[in-house]
Design an enzyme around this catalytic site. Structure first.
Site, PDB file in Angstrom:
ATOM      1  N   ASP A 295     -50.270 -10.796   7.300  1.00  0.00           N
ATOM      2  CA  ASP A 295     -50.199 -11.733   7.387  1.00  0.00           C
ATOM      3  C   ASP A 295     -49.275 -12.912   8.595  1.00  0.00           C
ATOM      4  O   ASP A 295     -48.695 -10.497   9.019  1.00  0.00           O
ATOM      5  CB  ASP A 295     -49.513 -12.279   5.877  1.00  0.00           C
ATOM      6  CG  ASP A 295     -48.616 -11.597   5.259  1.00  0.00           C
ATOM      7  OD1 ASP A 295     -47.928 -11.433   5.838  1.00  0.00           O
ATOM      8  OD2 ASP A 295     -48.155 -12.938   4.203  1.00  0.00           O
TER       9      ASP A 295
ATOM     10  N   SER B 102     -45.678 -17.503   6.751  1.00  0.00           N
ATOM     11  CA  SER B 102     -46.219 -16.383   6.024  1.00  0.00           C
ATOM     12  C   SER B 102     -47.453 -16.668   6.533  1.00  0.00           C
ATOM     13  O   SER B 102     -48.617 -16.514   8.302  1.00  0.00           O
ATOM     14  CB  SER B 102     -46.062 -16.661   4.353  1.00  0.00           C
ATOM     15  OG  SER B 102     -46.881 -15.267   3.719  1.00  0.00           O
TER      16      SER B 102
END
EC number: 5.4.2.10
Length: 428
Positions: free
Chosen positions: A227, A93
């Protein structure tokens, strides 16, 4: 050693997260499901290594492995839902490139804690199938196309031809597909940080580093920042100010209510969500429920009570009538849809929602249990009229301290006191 954290298995590659762990996870999953398992990854250099180990584990248990290549987490979640199958996302992530992770999805959803605990126990042993039953490896080239088609159907009404948008794809999983889809809807794009080399994902870019994109904001431009795995986003408005997850929730909740999409007239927030957002929603006759930090806990609450909208300040927003997980692209389209309908600027929309000052400090520690110390509780009890939240990170050796209240100087002073106390206790 505990493997699963707040968002799957995650850690520094070849220190914590090794090919052996990926193989063992694949083998356990292959013994749990009876059809196929889809695999996707972000752009980290270690993704290929972990993917091959995962594939070996899956096929050694007699199940076919479908490789989707570079894809976002929400796109993989959609594929597993449409195919009624399991999937593994290889990504860490928003973490830096030396980290990677393994996130298991089942029919679109992350796994509950009890299933993760069962998998972790099962990973201690390996069970091979007989040689005639070894699974196949299939290059699944249709994943991006399936996701694209789904998004087009969900937002067939949307026209973004008046939008000038800087898109920061964080050298991550969104670098190809998200700009293509935004251009399809008519937005005029300036794409940045779209040249992944395996080692630059999230490096001074993306949703955790908006300071660099702010330099590109001129005139009527706005920016969206993703992200590494594309399950969240934030915006920067025309004045160069952040339009974070709390703002996103506030603005889109109003439109969902108008469109009769906001089930039970409720929005799910976390304990870190700003009090200003809660006041704004209540003033608009929208109820609020708070959960622990993490999109998995938000989703659990949404599923338990059949809510449509939930999210957190970091930009993880779940529109449950569109997706089973946080989806940065869907969030982008919801915000831009609200922007177009309003006829206002993003800055004007942002100003509708009060935002009390917050200071968060990350305290690096050897022992994350320090936050339970009596001295920390005593200091917390002494704080009046300000909100203090202290919690350990689920993925890093860090204790996070959040202080919120009307006076920035005061909350900064409070945060520093906690920082110094925790550092001192960690030395003992």
């Amino acid at each position: 050693m505990k493997l699963f954290g707040t968002d799957g298995i995650r850690g520094i590659v070849n220190e914590f997260l090794t090919p052996e762990i990926a193989f063992r996870l694949g083998n356990v999953l292959g013994n749990m499901v009876d059809k196929k398992i889809f695999i996707a990854k972000d752009t980290r250099a270690s993704g290929d290594m972990l993917e091959e180990a995962l594939v070996a584990g899956i096929t050694s248990a007699g199940v076919d492995a479908y490789k989707c290549g570079v894809l976002t987490t929400p796109a993989l979640a959609l594929i597993t839902r449409l195919e009624n199958a399991a999937g593994v996302m290889i990504s860490a992530s928003h973490n830096p490139p030396e980290y990677n992770g393994l996130k298991v999805l089942m029919r679109g959803y992350k796994l509950p804690d009890d299933i993760e605990e069962r998998i972790e126990r099962e990973m201690e042993k390996i069970r091979y199938c007989e040689y005639k039953s070894v699974g196949k490896v299939i290059e699944y080239d249709f994943a991006s196309e399936e996701y694209f088609e789904y998004i087009k159907k969900q937002y067939s009404f949307l026209d973004l031809s008046g939008i000038k948008l800087v898109v920061d794809v964080a050298n991550g999983a969104t670098y190809k597909l998200n700009p293509q889809i935004l251009e399809y809807f008519g937005a005029k794009l300036e794409v940045v940080n779209d040249r992944p080399d395996g080692f630059n994902i999230n490096r001074d870019c993306g949703s955790t580093h908006p300071e660099n994109v702010k330099k590109n904001i001129t005139g009527s431009k706005i920016a969206v920042l993703y992200d590494g795995d594309g399950d969240r986003c934030i915006f920067v408005d025309e004045k160069g100010e952040e339009f974070h997850g709390d703002k996103i929730l506030g603005i889109t909740a109003i439109d969902l209510k108008k469109e009769n999409r906001l089930k039970k007239n409720n929005v799910v927030l976390t304990i870190l969500s700003n009090m200003g957002l809660e006041e704004f929603l209540k003033n608009n006759e929208i109820n609020v429920v708070r959960t622990k930090v993490g999109d998995r806990y938000i989703l659990e609450e949404m599923l338990k009570n059949d809510y449509t909208l939930g999210g957190e300040r970091s930009g993880h927003i779940i529109y449950r009538d569109k997706s089973t997980t946080g989806d940065g692209l869907i969030t982008t389209l919801e915000v831009l849809s609200s922007l177009v309908k309003s006829g206002l600027t993003l800055h004007d929309l942002s100003n509708r929602i009060p935002d009390y000052p917050q200071v968060m400090v990350n305290v690096e520690v050897k022992n994350k249990e320090i936050y339970k110390n009596k001295k920390v509780f005593s200091l917390m009890k002494s704080i009046k009229d300000y909100r203090v939240i202290i919690r350990p990170s689920g993925t890093e050796p860090v204790i996070r301290v959040l202080v919120e209240g009307p006076d920035l100087e005061k909350i900064t002073d409070i945060a520093n006191k906690f920082y110094e106390l925790i550092k001192e206790l960690d030395k003992e």
